[in-house]
Design a protein around this motif. Sequence first.
Motif, PDB file in Angstrom:
ATOM      1  N   ALA A   1      -6.603   8.267  -1.465  1.00  0.00           N
ATOM      2  CA  ALA A   1      -5.817   7.111  -1.910  1.00  0.00           C
ATOM      3  C   ALA A   1      -4.879   6.604  -0.830  1.00  0.00           C
ATOM      4  O   ALA A   1      -4.175   5.606  -1.043  1.00  0.00           O
ATOM      5  N   ASP A   2      -4.827   7.249   0.317  1.00  0.00           N
ATOM      6  CA  ASP A   2      -3.928   6.821   1.394  1.00  0.00           C
ATOM      7  C   ASP A   2      -4.293   5.408   1.851  1.00  0.00           C
ATOM      8  O   ASP A   2      -5.472   5.122   2.137  1.00  0.00           O
ATOM      9  N   GLY A   3      -3.317   4.544   1.911  1.00  0.00           N
ATOM     10  CA  GLY A   3      -3.544   3.159   2.321  1.00  0.00           C
ATOM     11  C   GLY A   3      -4.032   2.249   1.218  1.00  0.00           C
ATOM     12  O   GLY A   3      -4.331   1.074   1.460  1.00  0.00           O
ATOM     13  N   ALA A   4      -4.116   2.769   0.006  1.00  0.00           N
ATOM     14  CA  ALA A   4      -4.565   1.955  -1.133  1.00  0.00           C
ATOM     15  C   ALA A   4      -3.374   1.359  -1.857  1.00  0.00           C
ATOM     16  O   ALA A   4      -2.221   1.685  -1.596  1.00  0.00           O
ATOM     17  N   ARG A   5      -3.673   0.468  -2.761  1.00  0.00           N
ATOM     18  CA  ARG A   5      -2.652  -0.059  -3.663  1.00  0.00           C
ATOM     19  C   ARG A   5      -2.865   0.594  -5.029  1.00  0.00           C
ATOM     20  O   ARG A   5      -4.016   0.788  -5.466  1.00  0.00           O
ATOM     21  N   LEU A   6      -1.793   0.949  -5.686  1.00  0.00           N
ATOM     22  CA  LEU A   6      -1.888   1.602  -6.980  1.00  0.00           C
ATOM     23  C   LEU A   6      -1.920   0.566  -8.101  1.00  0.00           C
ATOM     24  O   LEU A   6      -1.063  -0.323  -8.144  1.00  0.00           O
ATOM     25  N   ARG A   7      -2.897   0.738  -8.960  1.00  0.00           N
ATOM     26  CA  ARG A   7      -3.080  -0.234 -10.044  1.00  0.00           C
ATOM     27  C   ARG A   7      -2.958   0.459 -11.393  1.00  0.00           C
ATOM     28  O   ARG A   7      -3.498   1.553 -11.597  1.00  0.00           O
ATOM     29  N   LEU A   8      -2.242  -0.191 -12.305  1.00  0.00           N
ATOM     30  CA  LEU A   8      -2.203   0.218 -13.703  1.00  0.00           C
ATOM     31  C   LEU A   8      -3.157  -0.720 -14.444  1.00  0.00           C
ATOM     32  O   LEU A   8      -2.814  -1.877 -14.692  1.00  0.00           O
ATOM     33  N   PRO A   9      -4.382  -0.265 -14.744  1.00  0.00           N
ATOM     34  CA  PRO A   9      -5.399  -1.190 -15.286  1.00  0.00           C
ATOM     35  C   PRO A   9      -5.015  -1.738 -16.657  1.00  0.00           C
ATOM     36  O   PRO A   9      -4.150  -1.205 -17.363  1.00  0.00           O
ATOM     37  N   ALA A  10      -5.704  -2.824 -17.026  1.00  0.00           N
ATOM     38  CA  ALA A  10      -5.391  -3.538 -18.272  1.00  0.00           C
ATOM     39  C   ALA A  10      -5.574  -2.665 -19.499  1.00  0.00           C
ATOM     40  O   ALA A  10      -4.940  -2.903 -20.535  1.00  0.00           O
ATOM     41  N   GLY A  11      -6.437  -1.633 -19.405  1.00  0.00           N
ATOM     42  CA  GLY A  11      -6.635  -0.759 -20.546  1.00  0.00           C
ATOM     43  C   GLY A  11      -5.371  -0.058 -21.002  1.00  0.00           C
ATOM     44  O   GLY A  11      -5.252   0.330 -22.162  1.00  0.00           O
TER      45      GLY A  11
ATOM     46  N   GLY B   1      -0.551  15.441   2.070  1.00  0.00           N
ATOM     47  CA  GLY B   1      -1.935  15.080   1.804  1.00  0.00           C
ATOM     48  C   GLY B   1      -2.196  14.504   0.428  1.00  0.00           C
ATOM     49  O   GLY B   1      -3.349  14.337   0.039  1.00  0.00           O
ATOM     50  N   LYS B   2      -1.134  14.176  -0.302  1.00  0.00           N
ATOM     51  CA  LYS B   2      -1.308  13.597  -1.637  1.00  0.00           C
ATOM     52  C   LYS B   2      -0.371  12.409  -1.838  1.00  0.00           C
ATOM     53  O   LYS B   2       0.668  12.314  -1.190  1.00  0.00           O
ATOM     54  N   ILE B   3      -0.810  11.529  -2.770  1.00  0.00           N
ATOM     55  CA  ILE B   3       0.051  10.430  -3.221  1.00  0.00           C
ATOM     56  C   ILE B   3       0.668  10.871  -4.540  1.00  0.00           C
ATOM     57  O   ILE B   3      -0.043  11.123  -5.508  1.00  0.00           O
TER      58      ILE B   3
ATOM     59  N   THR C   1       0.834  -1.197   0.000  1.00  0.00           N
ATOM     60  CA  THR C   1       0.000   0.000   0.000  1.00  0.00           C
ATOM     61  C   THR C   1       0.874   1.255   0.000  1.00  0.00           C
ATOM     62  O   THR C   1       2.070   1.196   0.289  1.00  0.00           O
ATOM     63  N   VAL C   2       0.266   2.385  -0.358  1.00  0.00           N
ATOM     64  CA  VAL C   2       1.007   3.641  -0.444  1.00  0.00           C
ATOM     65  C   VAL C   2       0.490   4.613   0.613  1.00  0.00           C
ATOM     66  O   VAL C   2      -0.646   4.502   1.089  1.00  0.00           O
ATOM     67  N   ARG C   3       1.325   5.596   0.949  1.00  0.00           N
ATOM     68  CA  ARG C   3       0.989   6.575   1.974  1.00  0.00           C
ATOM     69  C   ARG C   3       1.197   7.978   1.428  1.00  0.00           C
ATOM     70  O   ARG C   3       2.071   8.213   0.585  1.00  0.00           O
ATOM     71  N   THR C   4       0.377   8.900   1.929  1.00  0.00           N
ATOM     72  CA  THR C   4       0.528  10.289   1.499  1.00  0.00           C
ATOM     73  C   THR C   4       1.875  10.834   1.952  1.00  0.00           C
ATOM     74  O   THR C   4       2.398  10.478   3.006  1.00  0.00           O
ATOM     75  N   GLY C   5       2.412  11.700   1.124  1.00  0.00           N
ATOM     76  CA  GLY C   5       3.701  12.308   1.429  1.00  0.00           C
ATOM     77  C   GLY C   5       4.886  11.454   1.070  1.00  0.00           C
ATOM     78  O   GLY C   5       6.032  11.887   1.249  1.00  0.00           O
ATOM     79  N   GLN C   6       4.646  10.246   0.552  1.00  0.00           N
ATOM     80  CA  GLN C   6       5.748   9.348   0.177  1.00  0.00           C
ATOM     81  C   GLN C   6       5.665   9.060  -1.327  1.00  0.00           C
ATOM     82  O   GLN C   6       4.760   8.362  -1.771  1.00  0.00           O
TER      83      GLN C   6
END
Length: 447
Positions: free
Chosen positions: A284-294, A224-226, A190-195
Motif C-alpha cells: 500500500a506504500d504510495g497509494a491513496r486510502l479509500r473508504l468505499p461506498a459500501g 513496512g506497514k501503513i 498518498t500514504v507512506r509506510t511507517g507514517q
Amino acid sequence: MASAAAAGAPPSPAAPRSRKSVTGTRKTVAALFLLPALVLLGALVVYPIGYSVIRSFLGASGDGFAGVDNYKTLFTDDSIRTALKNNVIWVVFAPTVSTALGLVFAVLTERVRWGTAFKLVVFMPMAISMLAAGIIFRLVYDQDPHKGVANAVWVGVHDTFAQSSAFPKAHPGRRSPLEPDHGGFITSATVRTGQPVALPLVGVAPDRMPDGAKRAVAARPEPGKITGTAWQDFTRGKGVGRLGVPDPSELGYAGMRIEAVKDGRVVASTKAAGDGTFALPAAADGARLRLPAGNFREPYNGVEWLGPTLVTPAIIGAYVWMWAGFAMVLIAAGLAGVPRELLEAARVDGATEWQVFRKVTVPLLAPVLAVVTVTLMINVLKVFDLVYIIAPGSSQDDANVLALELYRKGFAEDRPGVASAIAVLLLVLVIPVMAFNIRRLRREVRR
C-alpha cells in the motif's frame, strides 16, 4: 219429456273453486305470505335500481336532463378509467388465486390427521370484517420494518445476504484529509509506510455506533506497514476535544473497510478493529486510502408495498387471505362427494398423483369450482372496504376501483349523476356473471 230432457242434458258446471298450489296451499294465501317479501324486494332492490337508472340521466342538481353525458364521463375521466382497469385486474386475479389456493388446501389436507385444524385456521379470517382486515393489513404493509410484518420479514431475508452499513450518515469533518469519491471517500494525498494515517469522520449518532466499537486510539507506526485510525472525531460539549486526534470519549469505526488504491486499482484492503485502528501491508506504500461506498450504504428499508406500483397486488393479497378459506370449505365439501373408486381406478391404471388430480379430481370438481369462482367474481366487482382502508391517501388513486369511485363521486365530489352511472355500470357488469350462474344452476337441476 221434461224429465228426459233433463236426463239427456249435460250436468250444470260446478261452482268455481279457488285453485291450490302444488303443496296444497291456496294461491291467495301464498300470495299474502309472499307480499311482505315482495314489498321489501321492491323497496330495497327494484326501486333503488330504477331510481339509479333515472338519476344517471340527470345533471348534478337532479333537475335538468343530461342525456348520456354522465356515461361519457365513465370513459373520459382518468380516475374512473383507472378504476375500470383495476377492476379488471381484481376480477381476473383475485377469484383465480383464491380458488386455486382453496383447491390446493382442500386436496392436500384431505388425508392428513390435522387437516381439520388447518382448515379451521385458514377459514378463520372469514369471521373478520372487511374493516378489521383492512386495519390489520394496513399495519402488515407498513413501510417501517419495525412496524410492518411484511417488511420485517423482507428486510430480514435481505440483510441475511447483504448486510447494510453501520455508518450511512458518516462524512468527513473539518480539516479532514478525506474527499468525496463515488459515494465513498478517499485521501487527498498518498500514504507512506511507517507514517500513521488519521481518517476522522463525523455524522454517526452515538446510539448508532456498531456494538463492537471501542474507545478510539491513535495508531502506532510499524515498519513496512501503513497504519492508521478511522474514528468518530466528535466530542460533546463546546470547545471539548481536539480535531484530528482521538479523544478519550471518542469511538472507533469498528468494521470500517479501508482500501489502498494505486492507479485506480485496489492493491490492499483491510477492516478497522474495534478501536478504529487498521494496518495495511507494504504494497500500500504510495497509494491513496479509500473508504468505499459500501461503508456508507443506507439501511435497506424494504419494499413500498402500498406505493403506486404494488398497492393493488398488496390489497388483492389481503382479499385472498380472507376468501381462500371460503373457497377451501366449498371445494372440500365437493371433494367429499367425489367417488373414491374413480380415484383408485385411476391409480390402479398407473396414473400418478398429479395425473389423478389434473384429469380426474379437477374435472369432477368443475361445478364446485365454477360456483366458487363466479361467487368471488361478483364479490370483487363490489370490493370497497379493503381498498378504502388499506390504500393510503398518496396511492389511493392508483388503487381505485369502481365501488370506491362511486363513493368518491357521490359524496366527496358531489356528482350524484356520475355516481349513479357508475352504479348502473356495475349492475351491467354483474348481470352476465349472474346469468351464467343461473344457467348453470338450471343445467344442474335438469340433471
